[in-house]
Design an enzyme around this catalytic site. Structure first.
Site, mmCIF file in Angstrom:
data_model
loop_
_atom_site.group_PDB
_atom_site.id
_atom_site.type_symbol
_atom_site.label_atom_id
_atom_site.label_comp_id
_atom_site.label_asym_id
_atom_site.label_seq_id
_atom_site.Cartn_x
_atom_site.Cartn_y
_atom_site.Cartn_z
ATOM 1 C CB SER A 175 -10.566 16.938 -64.602
ATOM 2 O OG SER A 175 -11.419 17.616 -65.514
ATOM 3 C CE1 TYR A 234 -6.058 20.368 -65.235
ATOM 4 C CE2 TYR A 234 -8.053 19.491 -66.251
ATOM 5 C CZ TYR A 234 -7.401 20.012 -65.144
ATOM 6 O OH TYR A 234 -8.074 20.165 -63.962
#
Length: 252
Positions: free
Chosen positions: A147, A160
């Protein structure tokens, strides 16, 4: 033997897409099917959505099946690859798009949420990559998902982003561990992309602000990311290996 008859026996390339029931995984599954792959759509719990993905592929003239497996469960993932080999004869491309996200400042994050992300995003990537490394045929490709939040360092994303840092580390090392196999290993790192996972819990103002951040001044779409997956999986991407491809419109 004529040229036509020799090419007609070329085995169809086969792709496994985890998290293929919705969002980027679904769009990637449909894009690879359009590229001519037989596709195995893996899902964790949403059988109805996985069946919709399969239906969309078959209605467009492609070939696909849906197979349930928890990506963090090594027995279920081995069975997923067994089912793929049984149905289509082998595995050429693995797109590991399954993942979960929980957001909160580090000081507030519930540790159960941390453990869930660790299990799915880190252990799940390790387990799927392990089977991919054992089974991918020569000329194959393994595509993990990181990401762009990793580079952006956005407050609230500590846990995350940490899981995606682990994904990037694994990706770069597995690429080197597969020396001599003619298999590429890369990660795609999307920026803000208009999926249900991204949009959930965000008001219009927040979405508009994030859409304005890249120089291209819009959110990414699942199709934008699926095009990158298609490139890495196909012949045009064979010289890209051991890389993290940040597909984010220039946000970072």
């Amino acid at each position: 033997m004529t040229e036509h008859s020799s090419t007609s026996h070329t085995p169809r390339r086969v792709a496994v897409v985890t998290g293929g029931s919705r969002g980027i995984g679904r769009e990637s599954a449909e894009r690879l099917a359009a590229d001519g792959y037989a596709v195995v759509v893996n899902y964790a719990g949403n059988e109805a959505e996985a069946d919709k993905t399969v239906a969309a592929i078959t209605e467009a003239g492609g070939e696909a099946i849906a197979v349930r497996a928890d990506v963090a469960d090594e027995t279920e993932v081995a069975a997923l690859f067994d089912a793929t080999e049984s149905a289509f004869g082998g595995v050429d491309v693995v797109v590991h798009a399954a993942g979960v996200m929980a957001l909160a400042p580090l000081v507030d994050l519930d540790l159960d949420a941390l453990d869930r992300m660790h299990r799915t995003n880190i252990r799940g990537t390790f387990v799927v990559d392990q089977q991919a490394a054992r089974r991918l045929r020569a000329g194959g490709a393994l595509i993990n998902f990181s990401s762009s939040v990793l580079a952006l360092a956005i407050p609230g994303y500590s846990a995350y982003a940490a899981t995606k840092g682990a994904v990037e580390a694994m990706t770069l090392i597995v690429a080197r561990e597969l020396r001599g196999r003619d298999v590429t290993v890369n990660a795609v790192a999307p920026g803000p992309t208009a999926t249900a996972l991204f949009l959930e819990g965000k008001d219009e103002e927040t979405v508009a602000r994030m859409a304005a951040q890249p120089p291209l001044e819009r959110l990414g779409t699942p199709r934008d990311i699926a095009e990158v997956v298609s490139f890495l999986a196909g012949p045009a991407g064979r010289w890209v290996n051991g890389q993290v491809l940040r597909a984010n419109g220039g946000i970072a």
